[in-house]
Enzyme design. Structure first.
Site, mmCIF file in Angstrom:
data_model
loop_
_atom_site.group_PDB
_atom_site.id
_atom_site.type_symbol
_atom_site.label_atom_id
_atom_site.label_comp_id
_atom_site.label_asym_id
_atom_site.label_seq_id
_atom_site.Cartn_x
_atom_site.Cartn_y
_atom_site.Cartn_z
ATOM 1 N N SER A 269 1.300 61.357 23.248
ATOM 2 C CA SER A 269 0.990 62.542 23.191
ATOM 3 C C SER A 269 -0.341 62.988 24.863
ATOM 4 O O SER A 269 -0.956 61.751 24.807
ATOM 5 C CB SER A 269 0.218 63.746 22.259
ATOM 6 N N TYR B 207 -5.792 64.561 15.313
ATOM 7 C CA TYR B 207 -4.137 64.464 16.172
ATOM 8 C C TYR B 207 -4.656 63.109 17.818
ATOM 9 O O TYR B 207 -3.481 62.177 17.592
ATOM 10 C CB TYR B 207 -4.106 65.503 16.672
HETATM 11 P P1 NDP Z 1 8.358 69.592 15.219
HETATM 12 O O1 NDP Z 1 7.470 70.198 14.580
HETATM 13 O O2 NDP Z 1 9.690 70.054 16.139
HETATM 14 O O3 NDP Z 1 9.591 68.548 14.058
HETATM 15 C C1 NDP Z 1 8.438 67.248 13.047
HETATM 16 C C2 NDP Z 1 9.707 66.651 12.653
HETATM 17 O O4 NDP Z 1 8.685 64.941 12.541
HETATM 18 C C3 NDP Z 1 10.495 66.848 12.188
HETATM 19 O O5 NDP Z 1 11.649 66.207 11.947
HETATM 20 C C4 NDP Z 1 9.653 66.188 10.713
HETATM 21 O O6 NDP Z 1 11.153 66.330 9.579
HETATM 22 C C5 NDP Z 1 9.391 65.425 10.639
HETATM 23 N N1 NDP Z 1 8.647 64.753 10.372
HETATM 24 C C6 NDP Z 1 7.148 65.625 10.086
HETATM 25 N N2 NDP Z 1 6.437 64.874 9.344
HETATM 26 C C7 NDP Z 1 7.337 63.762 8.600
HETATM 27 C C8 NDP Z 1 7.058 62.805 7.538
HETATM 28 N N3 NDP Z 1 5.953 62.779 6.905
HETATM 29 N N4 NDP Z 1 8.013 61.739 8.262
HETATM 30 C C9 NDP Z 1 9.515 61.603 7.852
HETATM 31 N N5 NDP Z 1 9.650 62.824 9.006
HETATM 32 C C10 NDP Z 1 8.605 63.538 9.431
HETATM 33 O O7 NDP Z 1 7.533 68.238 16.205
HETATM 34 P P2 NDP Z 1 8.181 67.722 17.770
HETATM 35 O O8 NDP Z 1 9.320 67.615 17.558
HETATM 36 O O9 NDP Z 1 7.305 69.174 18.771
HETATM 37 O O10 NDP Z 1 7.012 66.479 18.039
HETATM 38 C C11 NDP Z 1 7.688 65.583 17.370
HETATM 39 C C12 NDP Z 1 6.474 64.347 18.190
HETATM 40 O O11 NDP Z 1 6.214 64.983 19.566
HETATM 41 C C13 NDP Z 1 5.708 64.324 17.515
HETATM 42 O O12 NDP Z 1 5.283 63.352 17.306
HETATM 43 C C14 NDP Z 1 4.770 65.056 18.515
HETATM 44 O O13 NDP Z 1 3.193 64.607 18.081
HETATM 45 C C15 NDP Z 1 5.112 64.763 19.448
HETATM 46 N N6 NDP Z 1 4.286 65.908 21.076
HETATM 47 C C16 NDP Z 1 4.851 67.160 20.817
HETATM 48 C C17 NDP Z 1 4.134 67.416 21.636
HETATM 49 C C18 NDP Z 1 5.157 69.370 21.653
HETATM 50 O O14 NDP Z 1 4.893 70.219 22.524
HETATM 51 N N7 NDP Z 1 6.382 69.762 20.680
HETATM 52 C C19 NDP Z 1 3.260 67.752 23.033
HETATM 53 C C20 NDP Z 1 3.503 65.870 22.462
HETATM 54 C C21 NDP Z 1 3.556 65.155 21.395
HETATM 55 P P3 NDP Z 1 11.061 67.647 8.125
HETATM 56 O O15 NDP Z 1 11.357 68.167 9.352
HETATM 57 O O16 NDP Z 1 11.663 67.318 7.394
HETATM 58 O O17 NDP Z 1 9.946 68.691 8.308
#
Ligand code: NDP
Length: 241
Positions: A141, A154
Site C-alpha cells: 500500500s 498497517y
Molecule cells: P477486502 O477487505 O475487500 O478483502 C480482504 C480479503 O482478505 C478478503 O478476501 C478476506 O477474506 C481476506 N482476509 C482477511 N484476513 C484474512 C486472513 N487472516 N486469512 C485469510 N484471508 C484473509 O480488502 P481489499 O481487497 O481492499 O484489500 C486487499 C489487499 O490490498 C490488502 O492487503 C490491502 O491491505 C491492500 N490494499 C487495499 C487498498 C484499498 O484501497 N482497498 C489500498 C492499498 C492496499 P474473508 O472474505 O474470508 O474475510
C-alpha cells in the site's frame, strides 16, 4: 501441464479481481479466504463462467500451523502440480492513533499482513526455486511507502513486506523467481467502504478511487513471462496520489 496460482484473500475486492485475471491467463486459481465462503464461491463462479478453473482453499494466513497443514496436504495430494504464482493479498486494517493503539490492533494487523506473507512465501518459494520459475507478488500500500496517520500498524506491516520483497528478490533472482510489490492508493473495495470517498478523491490527482480490476491487470502483467526482468520493485498504482 496445469499451472496453479494461489491468491490469498481471493474472496473479495482486489483478491477476487486478481483471481479472475489470473484464471483468464490460464491459471487454475487456488482461492484462499478466511471465513467468507459465500463470497469465495462467487469468485469461483465468475472464473468458471468465464471458462477458467479454480478451487477454494480456506485458511487463516495468520496461522502458520493451518497454512502448513493445508498447503502441504494439497502439495502431497497433487504431486505433479506446483504453484508457480503466489499473490500475497490478504490484509486487514485496524486504524488508531499510535498512543491509543492496543496490542491487539497492532498484533492482528502485523500477524495477518506481514507474518501471513512470510509463512506462505517460505513454504512455496522453495518449490519455485527448484522448478526455476516463479512469481511472487505482494499487495502492499502507499501507506507502507509514505506512512499514513492513524495507520502505524498497517504502515509497519506493509513496509515490512516491502523489505521482504526487496531482500527475497536478491535471494531468488538467479532461480528465475521474481518478487515484486504492488502498492495501491485508494481502491473501491469493502476495505475502503467506510471512508469518505467524496472528500478523499479530491486528494487523488486522477480525481477518483481506483478499481480492483485495474490493480489486477498490473498483477497479471507481473505474473506473466513478459515481466521476467522486473524484480525487487514496488510499483505504485494510485492515480498519482
Ligand atoms: P477486502 O477487505 O475487500 O478483502 C480482504 C480479503 O482478505 C478478503 O478476501 C478476506 O477474506 C481476506 N482476509 C482477511 N484476513 C484474512 C486472513 N487472516 N486469512 C485469510 N484471508 C484473509 O480488502 P481489499 O481487497 O481492499 O484489500 C486487499 C489487499 O490490498 C490488502 O492487503 C490491502 O491491505 C491492500 N490494499 C487495499 C487498498 C484499498 O484501497 N482497498 C489500498 C492499498 C492496499 P474473508 O472474505 O474470508 O474475510
Amino acid at each position: 501441464m496445469k499451472k496453479y496460482a494461489l491468491v490469498t484473500g481471493g474472496s473479495r475486492g482486489i483478491g477476487r479481481a486478481v483471481s479472475v485475471q489470473l484464471a483468464s491467463q490460464g491459471y487454475c486459481v487456488l482461492i484462499n479466504y478466511k471465513s467468507n465462503q459465500r463470497e469465495a464461491q462467487k469468485t469461483l463462479d465468475i472464473i468458471i463462467e468465464n471458462g477458467g478453473e479454480g478451487l477454494l482453499m480456506p485458511f487463516d494466513v495468520a496461522d502458520a500451523k493451518e497454512i502448513n497443514i493445508t498447503l502441504e496436504t494439497w502439495i502431497e495430494q497433487n504431486k505433479e502440480a506446483y504453484i508457480e504464482v503466489l499473490v500475497n493479498n490478504a490484509g486487514i486494517r485496524k486504524d488508531n492513533l499510535l498512543f491509543w493503539m492496543t496490542d491487539e490492533e497492532w498484533n492482528d494487523v502485523l500477524n495477518t499482513s506481514l507474518n501471513g506473507a512470510f509463512y506462505i512465501t517460505r513454504l512455496l518459494v522453495k518449490y519455485m526455486m527448484n522448478k526455476k520459475f516463479g512469481r511472487i507478488i505482494n499487495i502492499v500500500s502507499i501507506s507502507g511507502v509514505n506512512g499514513m496517520a492513524g495507520q502505524t500498524n498497517y504502515s509497519a506491516a506493509k513496509a515490512g513486506i516491502i523489505g521482504l520483497t526487496k531482500a527475497l528478490a536478491l535471494e531468488s533472482a538467479k532461480k528465475k523467481v521474481t518478487v515484486n510489490a504492488v502498492a495501491p492508493g485508494f481502491i473501491e473495495t469493502d476495505m475502503t467502504k467506510d471512508l469518505n470517498q467524496e472528500e478523499l478523491k479530491k486528494l487523488v490527482p486522477a480525481g477518483r478511487f481506483g478499481k480492483a480490476e485495474e490493480v489486477a491487470e498490473l498483477v497479471g502483467f507481473l505474473a506473466s513471462e513478459k515481466a521476467s526482468y522486473i524484480t525487487g520493485q514496488v510499483i505504485t498504482i494510485s492515480g498519482g496520489l
